[in-house]
Design an enzyme around this catalytic site. Structure first.
Site, PDB file in Angstrom:
ATOM      1  N   ASP A   1      35.184  39.822  29.453  1.00 34.08           N
ATOM      2  CA  ASP A   1      35.603  39.343  28.139  1.00 34.08           C
ATOM      3  C   ASP A   1      37.102  39.592  28.012  1.00 34.08           C
ATOM      4  OD1 ASP A   1      33.506  38.187  26.715  1.00 34.08           O
ATOM      5  OD2 ASP A   1      32.595  40.140  26.276  1.00 34.08           O
TER       6      ASP A   1
ATOM      7  N   TYR B   1      32.663  38.708  35.511  1.00 28.45           N
ATOM      8  CA  TYR B   1      32.848  38.141  34.183  1.00 28.45           C
ATOM      9  C   TYR B   1      33.521  39.209  33.317  1.00 28.45           C
ATOM     10  CZ  TYR B   1      32.552  36.317  29.615  1.00 28.45           C
ATOM     11  OH  TYR B   1      32.938  35.883  28.368  1.00 28.45           O
TER      12      TYR B   1
ATOM     13  N   GLU C   1      28.405  21.326  25.350  1.00 31.22           N
ATOM     14  CA  GLU C   1      28.631  22.141  26.553  1.00 31.22           C
ATOM     15  C   GLU C   1      27.466  21.961  27.518  1.00 31.22           C
ATOM     16  OE1 GLU C   1      30.194  26.154  25.778  1.00 31.22           O
ATOM     17  OE2 GLU C   1      28.705  26.868  27.211  1.00 31.22           O
TER      18      GLU C   1
ATOM     19  N   ARG D   1      18.369  43.288  29.448  1.00 33.32           N
ATOM     20  CA  ARG D   1      17.686  43.491  28.177  1.00 33.32           C
ATOM     21  C   ARG D   1      17.821  42.231  27.340  1.00 33.32           C
ATOM     22  NH1 ARG D   1      22.042  45.218  24.975  1.00 33.32           N
ATOM     23  NH2 ARG D   1      20.705  45.998  23.344  1.00 33.32           N
TER      24      ARG D   1
ATOM     25  N   ARG E   1      29.178  29.467  38.407  1.00 34.03           N
ATOM     26  CA  ARG E   1      28.713  28.398  37.532  1.00 34.03           C
ATOM     27  C   ARG E   1      29.929  27.843  36.813  1.00 34.03           C
ATOM     28  NH1 ARG E   1      25.572  29.372  33.162  1.00 34.03           N
ATOM     29  NH2 ARG E   1      25.783  31.635  33.240  1.00 34.03           N
TER      30      ARG E   1
ATOM     31  N   ARG F   1      16.693  42.334  16.969  1.00 33.79           N
ATOM     32  CA  ARG F   1      17.079  43.177  15.827  1.00 33.79           C
ATOM     33  C   ARG F   1      15.985  43.134  14.773  1.00 33.79           C
ATOM     34  NH1 ARG F   1      22.958  40.971  15.084  1.00 33.79           N
ATOM     35  NH2 ARG F   1      23.872  41.773  16.998  1.00 33.79           N
TER      36      ARG F   1
ATOM     37  N   ARG G   1      24.742  23.809  24.085  1.00 33.77           N
ATOM     38  CA  ARG G   1      25.167  24.086  22.715  1.00 33.77           C
ATOM     39  C   ARG G   1      26.255  23.117  22.278  1.00 33.77           C
ATOM     40  NH1 ARG G   1      28.135  29.973  23.619  1.00 33.77           N
ATOM     41  NH2 ARG G   1      29.207  29.406  25.549  1.00 33.77           N
TER      42      ARG G   1
HETATM   43  P1  FDA Z   1      42.132  33.499  33.482  1.00 36.15           P
HETATM   44  O1  FDA Z   1      41.154  32.656  34.216  1.00 36.15           O
HETATM   45  O2  FDA Z   1      42.264  33.309  32.028  1.00 36.15           O
HETATM   46  O3  FDA Z   1      43.587  33.269  34.126  1.00 36.15           O
HETATM   47  C1  FDA Z   1      43.782  33.112  35.519  1.00 36.15           C
HETATM   48  C2  FDA Z   1      44.952  32.181  35.722  1.00 36.15           C
HETATM   49  O4  FDA Z   1      45.300  32.183  37.115  1.00 36.15           O
HETATM   50  C3  FDA Z   1      44.667  30.741  35.351  1.00 36.15           C
HETATM   51  O5  FDA Z   1      45.607  30.285  34.401  1.00 36.15           O
HETATM   52  C4  FDA Z   1      44.792  29.993  36.664  1.00 36.15           C
HETATM   53  O6  FDA Z   1      45.336  28.691  36.516  1.00 36.15           O
HETATM   54  C5  FDA Z   1      45.728  30.890  37.446  1.00 36.15           C
HETATM   55  N1  FDA Z   1      45.614  30.720  38.892  1.00 36.15           N
HETATM   56  C6  FDA Z   1      44.502  30.773  39.657  1.00 36.15           C
HETATM   57  N2  FDA Z   1      44.797  30.568  40.936  1.00 36.15           N
HETATM   58  C7  FDA Z   1      46.140  30.375  41.018  1.00 36.15           C
HETATM   59  C8  FDA Z   1      47.042  30.107  42.074  1.00 36.15           C
HETATM   60  N3  FDA Z   1      46.628  29.979  43.335  1.00 36.15           N
HETATM   61  N4  FDA Z   1      48.362  29.964  41.789  1.00 36.15           N
HETATM   62  C9  FDA Z   1      48.804  30.051  40.506  1.00 36.15           C
HETATM   63  N5  FDA Z   1      47.977  30.312  39.462  1.00 36.15           N
HETATM   64  C10 FDA Z   1      46.667  30.477  39.716  1.00 36.15           C
HETATM   65  N6  FDA Z   1      35.979  36.253  26.372  1.00 36.15           N
HETATM   66  C11 FDA Z   1      35.827  36.812  25.141  1.00 36.15           C
HETATM   67  O7  FDA Z   1      36.270  37.930  24.926  1.00 36.15           O
HETATM   68  N7  FDA Z   1      35.207  36.111  24.138  1.00 36.15           N
HETATM   69  C12 FDA Z   1      34.714  34.854  24.323  1.00 36.15           C
HETATM   70  O8  FDA Z   1      34.157  34.260  23.401  1.00 36.15           O
HETATM   71  C13 FDA Z   1      34.872  34.260  25.612  1.00 36.15           C
HETATM   72  N8  FDA Z   1      34.410  33.022  25.842  1.00 36.15           N
HETATM   73  C14 FDA Z   1      34.486  32.497  27.105  1.00 36.15           C
HETATM   74  C15 FDA Z   1      33.923  31.247  27.336  1.00 36.15           C
HETATM   75  C16 FDA Z   1      33.955  30.728  28.615  1.00 36.15           C
HETATM   76  C17 FDA Z   1      33.339  29.375  28.864  1.00 36.15           C
HETATM   77  C18 FDA Z   1      34.526  31.461  29.674  1.00 36.15           C
HETATM   78  C19 FDA Z   1      34.498  30.941  31.070  1.00 36.15           C
HETATM   79  C20 FDA Z   1      35.106  32.686  29.435  1.00 36.15           C
HETATM   80  C21 FDA Z   1      35.079  33.219  28.141  1.00 36.15           C
HETATM   81  N9  FDA Z   1      35.659  34.439  27.874  1.00 36.15           N
HETATM   82  C22 FDA Z   1      35.516  34.997  26.619  1.00 36.15           C
HETATM   83  C23 FDA Z   1      36.351  35.210  28.930  1.00 36.15           C
HETATM   84  C24 FDA Z   1      37.860  34.957  28.988  1.00 36.15           C
HETATM   85  O9  FDA Z   1      38.103  33.600  29.304  1.00 36.15           O
HETATM   86  C25 FDA Z   1      38.458  35.902  30.048  1.00 36.15           C
HETATM   87  O10 FDA Z   1      38.346  37.222  29.592  1.00 36.15           O
HETATM   88  C26 FDA Z   1      39.909  35.664  30.344  1.00 36.15           C
HETATM   89  O11 FDA Z   1      40.110  34.333  30.717  1.00 36.15           O
HETATM   90  C27 FDA Z   1      40.345  36.581  31.473  1.00 36.15           C
HETATM   91  O12 FDA Z   1      41.695  36.422  31.734  1.00 36.15           O
HETATM   92  P2  FDA Z   1      42.224  36.413  33.233  1.00 36.15           P
HETATM   93  O13 FDA Z   1      43.697  36.529  33.122  1.00 36.15           O
HETATM   94  O14 FDA Z   1      41.507  37.395  34.054  1.00 36.15           O
HETATM   95  O15 FDA Z   1      41.790  34.987  33.846  1.00 36.15           O
END
Ligand code: FDA
Length: 391
Positions: free
Chosen positions: A364, A362, A314, A175, A258, A179, A289
């Site tokens: 949040d 993905y 970005e 969608r 990506r 608004r 952006r």
């Molecule tokens: P996350 O990726 O944070 O943590 C995973 C960790 O595992 C990392 O520190 C990594 O180094 C570690 N790791 C991976 N492999 C490993 C290995 N083999 N050994 C040891 N460590 C390892 N959300 C939101 O609510 N509002 C927002 O505005 C945004 N904006 C946003 C922008 C962008 C560009 C992205 C990509 C994402 C967001 N998000 C967001 C989402 C947010 O980043 C996401 O919800 C959290 O990072 C999720 O947390 P996780 O713990 O799942 O992963």
């Protein structure tokens, strides 16, 4: 190793699980991360020249309508009253987003009320039947009409995906919200704000428990490290939040993502763009952006530089080997691979795959935290309190 539980990854998912297990179950938790800082992608740091908090992996805005998550996160940080709003530059003019009555009236040089604007968009969208849309372009036109699509969606989407929208599947968008009021608040959630002392302080509070040890610069999949998958799995329960395909040596092929490139710059002016996020809808610039982080914290103005600001452009592209995985591409091939990895994960007794990388979704922040709380309730409590197998 003196740990009852090993958590791989110190992002919101991993640290939420670690905190709950340490506090509620009294477990000794070892958190390892391959990066040299905690916090995963929510990590932030204060830029030294400007005193402005910069989100290193892209702007992070906290918002949730989940009351349990909201109660939980408020134990570790307070939140400012920040409300997110985004603007878009198109052909030298700035419009409010998401598309709302203000955007429509400015774009069509009109003074429509809600009914007239709704009728106009419906008429323009009538060019294509949604059910007959065969690609993203047709789907978008069927939802908001060609003029708004060409201004705000077409080139922006092409920049995001490095792909002509006519070559993208219609399912990429379900969608496109319009608004019919002047409300340009970006999120619709009940709760919204930014952590008062910053993301890193919040994440450090989560890890601040005598039963939690954090070990950085440790790649769990690197078998030459003293603490690694081969020696730990099967000995101690593991919560793994790294990429699921990497865990299994990409045997089913690599999942596609990506990634984003960020170009950070300190500029010799107090205020560059007057708002936190400016989208660039057209193809005249290659970035999607620009973030100007000072505007996320107007309450900190006294501690920000008064003659410099920090911005971040970005750029979006497909991730290659070695790039940070940001958004799942989720092609049909990816979905088939993910199913194969899920089967492999089921056989990995004692290891739970979680978080955005471990589930190839993905999420949040509030979703990652909510999922971690559910894993604690539904899997870890039954395992550690009742001896049920960890699956
Ligand atoms: P996350 O990726 O944070 O943590 C995973 C960790 O595992 C990392 O520190 C990594 O180094 C570690 N790791 C991976 N492999 C490993 C290995 N083999 N050994 C040891 N460590 C390892 N959300 C939101 O609510 N509002 C927002 O505005 C945004 N904006 C946003 C922008 C962008 C560009 C992205 C990509 C994402 C967001 N998000 C967001 C989402 C947010 O980043 C996401 O919800 C959290 O990072 C999720 O947390 P996780 O713990 O799942 O992963």
């Amino acid at each position: 190793m003196n740990a009852d539980l090993v958590v791989v990854g110190s992002g919101f998912y991993g640290l939420t699980v670690a905190q709950r297990c340490a506090e509620e179950l009294g477990l000794e938790v070892l958190v390892v991360d391959r990066r040299s800082h905690i916090g995963g992608n929510a990590y932030s740091e204060f830029e030294p020249e400007t005193g402005v908090e910069v989100h290193r992996y892209g702007a992070h805005l906290f918002h949730t309508s989940n009351e349990r998550v909201w109660q939980h996160v408020n134990r570790f940080t307070s939140f400012t009253s920040y409300v997110h709003k985004v603007y878009s530059t198109y052909k030298g003019e700035v419009y409010p987003l998401p598309i709302n009555l203000g955007t429509i009236n400015q774009f069509f040089r009109a003074a429509h009320g809600p009914d007239a604007a709704r009728a106009l968009v419906a008429e323009l969208a009538g060019e294509i039947e949604t059910s007959e849309a065969s690609n993203l372009e047709e789907k978008a036109i069927s939802l908001i009409g060609r003029p708004l699509y060409e201004a705000f969606i077409k080139d922006y989407t092409a920049k995001q995906w490095q792909t002509d929208p006519r070559d993208l599947p219609a399912e990429v968008i379900s969608r496109l919200p319009v608004r019919y009021t002047y409300d340009n608040r970006y999120f619709n959630d009940t709760h919204e704000g930014l952590p008062t002392k910053g993301y890193t302080a919040w994440l450090e509070n989560l890890a601040d428990h005598p039963k939690i040890t954090v070990q950085l610069d440790t790649d769990f999949l690197d078998l030459s490290q003293p603490l690694n998958k081969r020696d730990v799995v099967g000995q101690v329960p593991v919560i793994y939040t790294g990429p699921v395909d990497e865990y299994f040596d990409n045997v089913e092929g690599a999942l596609s993502w990506r990634t984003l490139d960020f170009e950070q710059e300190v500029l010799p002016t107090r205020d560059f763009q007057g708002c936190p996020v400016m989208n660039y809808a057209g193809d005249e610039v290659p970035y999607t952006r620009i973030h100007e982080f000072r505007h996320f914290h107007p309450e900190r103005e006294a501690q920000h530089s008064q003659d410099k600001t920090v911005i971040m452009r970005e750029f979006s592209r497909f991730a290659e080997k070695g790039d940070e995985p940001y958004y799942p591409v989720n092609t049909a091939e990816d979905r088939a691979r993910l199913l194969a990895y899920r089967d492999l994960a089921k056989g990995e007794t004692g290891t739970i795959f979680g978080g955005r990388l471990g589930t190839y979704k993905y999420l949040d922040m509030h979703m990652a935290i909510g999922a971690a709380l559910s894993t604690f309730d539904n899997k870890l409590v039954p395992h550690f309190s009742k001896g049920e197998p960890l699956v």
